[in-house]
Design a protein around this motif. Sequence first.
Motif, PDB file in Angstrom:
ATOM      1  N   GLN A  54       0.833  -1.209   0.000  1.00 49.26           N
ATOM      2  CA  GLN A  54       0.000   0.000   0.000  1.00 49.26           C
ATOM      3  C   GLN A  54       0.865   1.255   0.000  1.00 49.26           C
ATOM      4  OE1 GLN A  54      -3.452  -0.014  -0.405  1.00 49.26           O
ATOM      5  NE2 GLN A  54      -2.881   2.078  -0.949  1.00 49.26           N
ATOM      6  N   PHE A  55       1.949   1.233   0.765  1.00 49.54           N
ATOM      7  CA  PHE A  55       2.882   2.370   0.791  1.00 49.54           C
ATOM      8  C   PHE A  55       3.390   2.650  -0.626  1.00 49.54           C
ATOM      9  CE2 PHE A  55       6.989   4.361   1.087  1.00 49.54           C
ATOM     10  CZ  PHE A  55       6.851   5.298   2.102  1.00 49.54           C
TER      11      PHE A  55
ATOM     12  N   GLN B 132      11.516  -3.239  -0.375  1.00 49.48           N
ATOM     13  CA  GLN B 132      11.854  -2.395  -1.518  1.00 49.48           C
ATOM     14  C   GLN B 132      10.762  -2.460  -2.578  1.00 49.48           C
ATOM     15  OE1 GLN B 132      15.726  -4.191  -2.468  1.00 49.48           O
ATOM     16  NE2 GLN B 132      16.638  -2.227  -1.879  1.00 49.48           N
ATOM     17  N   PHE B 133      10.721  -1.396  -3.373  1.00 51.65           N
ATOM     18  CA  PHE B 133       9.846  -1.414  -4.542  1.00 51.65           C
ATOM     19  C   PHE B 133      10.530  -0.641  -5.668  1.00 51.65           C
ATOM     20  CE2 PHE B 133       8.426   2.327  -2.172  1.00 51.65           C
ATOM     21  CZ  PHE B 133       8.135   3.282  -3.135  1.00 51.65           C
ATOM     22  N   ALA B 134      10.177  -1.020  -6.887  1.00 54.82           N
ATOM     23  CA  ALA B 134      10.739  -0.392  -8.084  1.00 54.82           C
ATOM     24  C   ALA B 134       9.620   0.304  -8.847  1.00 54.82           C
ATOM     25  CB  ALA B 134      11.396  -1.444  -8.974  1.00 54.82           C
ATOM     26  N   VAL B 135      10.007   1.390  -9.519  1.00 48.97           N
ATOM     27  CA  VAL B 135       9.102   2.118 -10.404  1.00 48.97           C
ATOM     28  C   VAL B 135       9.886   2.448 -11.670  1.00 48.97           C
ATOM     29  CG1 VAL B 135       7.672   4.177 -10.706  1.00 48.97           C
ATOM     30  CG2 VAL B 135       7.871   3.134  -8.435  1.00 48.97           C
ATOM     31  N   ASN B 136       9.275   2.201 -12.826  1.00 50.89           N
ATOM     32  CA  ASN B 136       9.880   2.567 -14.109  1.00 50.89           C
ATOM     33  C   ASN B 136       9.307   3.905 -14.546  1.00 50.89           C
ATOM     34  OD1 ASN B 136      11.430   0.196 -14.472  1.00 50.89           O
ATOM     35  ND2 ASN B 136       9.582  -0.880 -15.094  1.00 50.89           N
ATOM     36  N   TYR B 137      10.198   4.830 -14.899  1.00 48.73           N
ATOM     37  CA  TYR B 137       9.791   6.155 -15.345  1.00 48.73           C
ATOM     38  C   TYR B 137      10.180   6.355 -16.804  1.00 48.73           C
ATOM     39  CZ  TYR B 137       9.414   7.221 -10.354  1.00 48.73           C
ATOM     40  OH  TYR B 137       9.072   7.208  -9.026  1.00 48.73           O
ATOM     41  N   SER B 138       9.289   6.988 -17.572  1.00 50.07           N
ATOM     42  CA  SER B 138       9.562   7.392 -18.946  1.00 50.07           C
ATOM     43  C   SER B 138       9.091   8.828 -19.081  1.00 50.07           C
ATOM     44  CB  SER B 138       8.794   6.534 -19.946  1.00 50.07           C
ATOM     45  OG  SER B 138       9.213   5.197 -19.866  1.00 50.07           O
TER      46      SER B 138
END
Length: 118
Positions: A5-6, A76-82
Amino acid sequence: MSIDQFAKDFTAAVREDRADDYTAMWADDIVSCEPGEGPMSRCEGREQLQQKHDWWNANAEVHSFECAGPYVVGDQFAVNYSMDVTMDGERNEFHETAIYTVRDGKIAEERFFYPTGE
């Protein structure tokens, strides 16, 4: 709050450009790391990270922005940015992956990774 959720809340705040919401999720002693050398390749603490964000906002004209994720594992969490950005008069498409580490309900570290050759 669960890490799932975070991570969802953080990613939604970034996606919707709610800076007050996502910066509230930073730990006071947050560390931010970018590849390479330079004055902003490593920022320590909220104040330095806010200065980095202020510099970006003053120098980058963002034409489009997308983020995919979050992808969660452990703390941990990952986010892909474009994004499509103009900086210094040059317009480029830009891609990066950010890995965020959460401790005590706050983001303690963020690390950014760029595709080889960009």
